[in-house]
Scaffold this motif. Sequence first.
Motif, PDB file in Angstrom:
ATOM      1  N   THR A   1       0.759  -1.262   0.265  1.00 54.05           N
ATOM      2  CA  THR A   1       0.098   0.303  -0.202  1.00 54.05           C
ATOM      3  C   THR A   1       0.444   0.936  -0.081  1.00 54.05           C
ATOM      4  OG1 THR A   1      -2.062  -1.389   1.420  1.00 54.05           O
ATOM      5  CG2 THR A   1      -1.788   0.902   1.712  1.00 54.05           C
TER       6      THR A   1
ATOM      7  N   GLU B   1       9.679   3.341   7.898  1.00 54.93           N
ATOM      8  CA  GLU B   1       8.836   2.238   7.914  1.00 54.93           C
ATOM      9  C   GLU B   1       9.842   1.376   9.536  1.00 54.93           C
ATOM     10  OE1 GLU B   1       7.513  -1.078   6.746  1.00 54.93           O
ATOM     11  OE2 GLU B   1       8.290  -2.667   8.240  1.00 54.93           O
ATOM     12  N   ALA B   2       8.492   0.428   9.950  1.00 57.00           N
ATOM     13  CA  ALA B   2       9.160   0.355  11.378  1.00 57.00           C
ATOM     14  C   ALA B   2       9.894  -0.549  11.212  1.00 57.00           C
ATOM     15  CB  ALA B   2       8.031  -0.305  12.758  1.00 57.00           C
TER      16      ALA B   2
ATOM     17  N   ALA C   1       2.407  -7.743   5.186  1.00 58.18           N
ATOM     18  CA  ALA C   1       1.612  -9.177   5.567  1.00 58.18           C
ATOM     19  C   ALA C   1       2.368  -8.813   3.835  1.00 58.18           C
ATOM     20  CB  ALA C   1       0.199  -8.482   5.308  1.00 58.18           C
ATOM     21  N   SER C   2       2.955  -7.995   3.426  1.00 57.88           N
ATOM     22  CA  SER C   2       3.509  -8.249   1.750  1.00 57.88           C
ATOM     23  C   SER C   2       4.646  -8.849   1.779  1.00 57.88           C
ATOM     24  CB  SER C   2       3.431  -6.252   1.432  1.00 57.88           C
ATOM     25  OG  SER C   2       2.606  -5.619   1.675  1.00 57.88           O
TER      26      SER C   2
ATOM     27  N   GLY D   1       0.542 -15.502   1.219  1.00 54.70           N
ATOM     28  CA  GLY D   1       0.687 -16.312  -0.338  1.00 54.70           C
ATOM     29  C   GLY D   1       1.260 -16.479  -1.111  1.00 54.70           C
TER      30      GLY D   1
ATOM     31  N   HIS E   1      -0.502 -14.889  -3.785  1.00 58.02           N
ATOM     32  CA  HIS E   1      -1.960 -15.148  -4.741  1.00 58.02           C
ATOM     33  C   HIS E   1      -2.651 -13.875  -5.640  1.00 58.02           C
ATOM     34  CE1 HIS E   1      -3.513 -19.668  -3.199  1.00 58.02           C
ATOM     35  NE2 HIS E   1      -2.184 -19.062  -3.165  1.00 58.02           N
TER      36      HIS E   1
ATOM     37  N   VAL F   1       7.012   4.507  13.779  1.00 56.11           N
ATOM     38  CA  VAL F   1       6.279   6.258  13.921  1.00 56.11           C
ATOM     39  C   VAL F   1       5.404   5.878  15.615  1.00 56.11           C
ATOM     40  CG1 VAL F   1       4.483   7.247  13.466  1.00 56.11           C
ATOM     41  CG2 VAL F   1       6.002   6.575  11.460  1.00 56.11           C
TER      42      VAL F   1
ATOM     43  N   ASN G   1      -1.665  -0.614   8.097  1.00 58.85           N
ATOM     44  CA  ASN G   1      -2.707  -1.547   8.124  1.00 58.85           C
ATOM     45  C   ASN G   1      -2.524  -2.411   9.051  1.00 58.85           C
ATOM     46  OD1 ASN G   1      -4.429  -3.876   6.912  1.00 58.85           O
ATOM     47  ND2 ASN G   1      -3.462  -3.877   5.026  1.00 58.85           N
TER      48      ASN G   1
ATOM     49  N   LEU H   1      -3.621  -8.372  -1.601  1.00 58.45           N
ATOM     50  CA  LEU H   1      -2.361  -8.120  -2.643  1.00 58.45           C
ATOM     51  C   LEU H   1      -2.199  -7.433  -3.504  1.00 58.45           C
ATOM     52  CD1 LEU H   1       0.521 -11.083  -3.879  1.00 58.45           C
ATOM     53  CD2 LEU H   1       0.343  -9.116  -4.989  1.00 58.45           C
TER      54      LEU H   1
END
Length: 428
Positions: free
Chosen positions: A40, A59-60, A67-68, A72, A74, A209, A240, A372
Amino acid sequence: MAVDQTRPSYYQATCNDATRHPALEGDLTADVVVVGAGYTGLSAALELAEAGLDVIVVEAETVGWGASGRNGGHVCADFTKSMEELQKELGSDAAPTAWELGNETTRLVGERVEKYGIDCDLTWGYLHAADKPGHIDDLKAMRDEAASWGYDGMTLIEGRDLRDRIGTESYHGALHDPRSGHLHPLNFCKGLARAAVAAGARIFEQSRVERLDYGETGPKARVETARGSVTADYLVLAGNAYLRETAPFLYRRLMPVGSYIIATEPLGENRARALIRENEAIANMRFIVDYYRLSADHRMLYGGRATYSGIEPKDLGGFVRPRMLAVFPQLEDAKIDYVWGGYIGITVDRMPHVGRLGPRCYFSQGYSGHGLAMSNLCGKLMAEAIRGQAERFDVMAKVRHPIFPGGGFRTPLLSLGMLWYRLKDALA
Ligand SMILES: Cc1cc2nc3c(=O)[nH]c(=O)nc-3n(C[C@H](O)[C@H](O)[C@H](O)COP(=O)(O)OP(=O)(O)OC[C@H]3O[C@@H](n4cnc5c(N)ncnc54)[C@H](O)[C@@H]3O)c2cc1C
């Protein structure tokens, strides 16, 4: 107990990009600050940087750590809802745009892989598999609805053809969709990050953050980490399921659900193709979905179960493996080389939660296991809206998202609800 995300995944073991980005130090300014370097956030950053804006991504952990980099792989077209349901929700005026957006999701992934030369094993072809005779009617309805909107590419496979195609007796039929497919999710995510940086975006890793100012009343938005800050005209929230209490309004409308995947040892091409002859990604049609595919090195990657309780099962391999063996008993002797998990962000009605928090802050989350391709699109829509073209973004933002009931007790409540669905899956 939470999902143990320190377990090395198959994707980390086969990642083809070791780039590291510095941590944020000091006070910086930008046109846009993005929180989260998953699809995202990187999708929005890429579009905005290409349009000439000065973009910082904070980015932490590391690029694709959420998740990215764990999913899976798909690449699914469409929404989790039928067009009939979408029409009811969005109104018939917005429905054609929604249909186009659904189609654009997987096309965008394909275009980006090609345009930026991302090496991520992208393979087209998807099978929605019917576990029960009653699912065949659902598959026909999916095919016919798509045809009524002008897409007649879906084919129903049954009987002997099905047995030749998938090496199992488990299914009554399957719907083939050539618009969807699969890829190596972490390598795809790293490729998006490279493209964003090449376009001028700056990425900072290991920079959680801790405080957000959405800029609702002031002239700027601002994010703060332990060692720095970014002040910007616009803020994009793309954390997310991992953002949690940092943005309470969003968190109340999102449930982080643990999901787990196993990877077998390499099976060899012949054995692997005896399982999935045409190398499609496959998902069944139960409420609690099994999703699986072959990797480029001929492993079975099987995502079999989610935990809604917030408690990680003790033996993760033992948790998912029986699901795989129920479909492919011939894998009884296959060693499990990797087991890992991550958080899926689900919303109450399983539709993406997209919107604004004031005039300077945009967010997108809650793709409910179908993120995805959809997250790539939603990042692009946020970038369009920031650049002053919000028509398509506003169609998505029209969906109303209730909060999860139960407040502090919502996890046990959801867990109970899921027990009901598991029972339904077993009995129906
Ligand atoms: C096991 C699993 C299997 C899945 N399988 C599929 C699938 O096969 N197909 C599919 O379509 N979808 C699947 N999904 C869902 C899909 O992976 C997600 O929808 C998608 O990756 C969401 O991308 P994102 O960028 O929104 O979030 P993420 O990729 O989770 O990125 C969010 C990032 O924000 C960072 N972050 C959070 N808070 C902060 C903060 N305070 N400061 C700085 N950074 C922060 C996180 O560290 C993280 O890197 C799966 C998910 C999981 C977990």
